[in-house]
Design a protein around this motif. Structure first.
Motif, PDB file in Angstrom:
ATOM      1  N   ALA A  93       0.761  -1.321   0.022  1.00 20.44           N
ATOM      2  CA  ALA A  93      -0.118  -0.042  -0.156  1.00 20.44           C
ATOM      3  C   ALA A  93       0.703   1.199   0.076  1.00 20.44           C
ATOM      4  CB  ALA A  93      -1.136   0.106   1.086  1.00 20.44           C
ATOM      5  N   LEU A  94       2.039   1.231   0.888  1.00 19.86           N
ATOM      6  CA  LEU A  94       2.709   2.413   0.774  1.00 19.86           C
ATOM      7  C   LEU A  94       3.463   2.887  -0.654  1.00 19.86           C
ATOM      8  CD1 LEU A  94       4.457   2.242   4.203  1.00 19.86           C
ATOM      9  CD2 LEU A  94       2.897   3.945   3.672  1.00 19.86           C
ATOM     10  N   VAL A  95       3.928   1.742  -1.202  1.00 16.78           N
ATOM     11  CA  VAL A  95       4.584   1.971  -2.550  1.00 16.78           C
ATOM     12  C   VAL A  95       3.481   2.259  -3.528  1.00 16.78           C
ATOM     13  CG1 VAL A  95       5.417   0.345  -4.467  1.00 16.78           C
ATOM     14  CG2 VAL A  95       6.319   0.090  -2.148  1.00 16.78           C
ATOM     15  N   LEU A 114      -1.472   6.617  -6.502  1.00 12.66           N
ATOM     16  CA  LEU A 114      -2.932   7.002  -6.374  1.00 12.66           C
ATOM     17  C   LEU A 114      -2.781   8.493  -6.175  1.00 12.66           C
ATOM     18  CD1 LEU A 114      -5.829   6.131  -5.517  1.00 12.66           C
ATOM     19  CD2 LEU A 114      -5.026   6.252  -3.073  1.00 12.66           C
ATOM     20  N   VAL A 115      -2.117   9.058  -5.675  1.00 14.71           N
ATOM     21  CA  VAL A 115      -1.592  10.674  -5.412  1.00 14.71           C
ATOM     22  C   VAL A 115      -1.703  11.112  -6.778  1.00 14.71           C
ATOM     23  CG1 VAL A 115      -0.420  12.558  -4.326  1.00 14.71           C
ATOM     24  CG2 VAL A 115      -0.955  10.471  -2.905  1.00 14.71           C
ATOM     25  N   LEU A 116      -0.903  10.438  -7.556  1.00 14.78           N
ATOM     26  CA  LEU A 116      -0.646  11.157  -8.973  1.00 14.78           C
ATOM     27  C   LEU A 116      -1.941  10.895  -9.584  1.00 14.78           C
ATOM     28  CD1 LEU A 116       1.125  12.224 -11.130  1.00 14.78           C
ATOM     29  CD2 LEU A 116       1.480   9.725 -11.849  1.00 14.78           C
ATOM     30  N   LEU A 117      -2.856   9.729  -9.730  1.00 15.26           N
ATOM     31  CA  LEU A 117      -4.096   9.905 -10.402  1.00 15.26           C
ATOM     32  C   LEU A 117      -5.135  10.737  -9.871  1.00 15.26           C
ATOM     33  CD1 LEU A 117      -4.145   5.831 -10.853  1.00 15.26           C
ATOM     34  CD2 LEU A 117      -3.761   7.679 -12.519  1.00 15.26           C
ATOM     35  N   LEU A 140      -3.997  14.331 -11.113  1.00 11.34           N
ATOM     36  CA  LEU A 140      -4.376  14.337 -12.545  1.00 11.34           C
ATOM     37  C   LEU A 140      -5.808  14.523 -12.822  1.00 11.34           C
ATOM     38  CD1 LEU A 140      -1.990  11.969 -14.138  1.00 11.34           C
ATOM     39  CD2 LEU A 140      -1.667  14.252 -14.234  1.00 11.34           C
ATOM     40  N   THR A 141      -6.690  13.887 -12.322  1.00  5.38           N
ATOM     41  CA  THR A 141      -8.062  13.763 -12.495  1.00  5.38           C
ATOM     42  C   THR A 141      -8.846  15.157 -11.872  1.00  5.38           C
ATOM     43  OG1 THR A 141      -8.564  12.425 -10.669  1.00  5.38           O
ATOM     44  CG2 THR A 141      -8.221  11.309 -12.853  1.00  5.38           C
ATOM     45  N   VAL A 142      -8.550  15.555 -10.442  1.00  6.95           N
ATOM     46  CA  VAL A 142      -9.131  16.431  -9.713  1.00  6.95           C
ATOM     47  C   VAL A 142      -8.559  17.904 -10.066  1.00  6.95           C
ATOM     48  CG1 VAL A 142      -9.581  17.198  -7.419  1.00  6.95           C
ATOM     49  CG2 VAL A 142     -10.043  14.716  -8.104  1.00  6.95           C
ATOM     50  N   ARG A 143      -7.187  18.104 -10.021  1.00  6.83           N
ATOM     51  CA  ARG A 143      -6.440  19.261 -10.075  1.00  6.83           C
ATOM     52  C   ARG A 143      -6.333  19.694 -11.457  1.00  6.83           C
ATOM     53  NH1 ARG A 143      -5.769  23.884  -7.436  1.00  6.83           N
ATOM     54  NH2 ARG A 143      -3.485  24.453  -7.508  1.00  6.83           N
TER      55      ARG A 143
END
Length: 118
Positions: A27-29, A34-37, A40-43
């Motif tokens: 999960a840590l890796v 997940l943060v990138l996705l 990319l989609t929200v910001r």
């Protein structure tokens, strides 16, 4: 002279981390992905209308096929050896480059057409 027999002792198996620790580190890796996705989609709010040309859809398909090939090799799926992966990449890479060139040209034409209307 007869040599003495040498008994072989098998090495004990290596200790493994518990399933909980393995799941936590997995999960840590995957957290940066997940943060990138999410970023990319929200910001950034990508404009997918520019992917409406057939060349753009084909280019996205080629990229997806390359990623599927990588994942298949990484997971060690049957029929996806190192040499087969290299072979398929050698076939897929030029196709991706040509289709990507057409895709960029179509996006450029759309962008110029939009600027001409303004």
């Amino acid at each position: 002279p007869k040599l003495p027999e040498i008994p072989h002792v098998m090495r004990p198996p290596a200790k493994r981390a518990s399933d909980l620790v393995a799941l936590l580190f997995t999960a840590l890796v995957n957290l940066p992905l997940l943060v990138l996705l999410v970023f990319l989609t929200v910001r950034l709010k990508p404009d997918l209308r520019r992917l409406s040309s057939p060349a753009s859809v084909a280019f996205a398909g080629c990229i997806l096929a390359t990623l599927v090939l990588y994942v298949g090799y990484w997971l060690g799926l049957k029929g996806v050896s190192f040499y087969q992966t290299i072979y398929y990449l050698c076939v897929l890479a030029p196709v991706t480059a040509v289709v990507g060139s057409y895709s960029l040209a179509s996006v450029k034409q759309m962008r110029l057409a939009q600027q001409g209307k303004e």
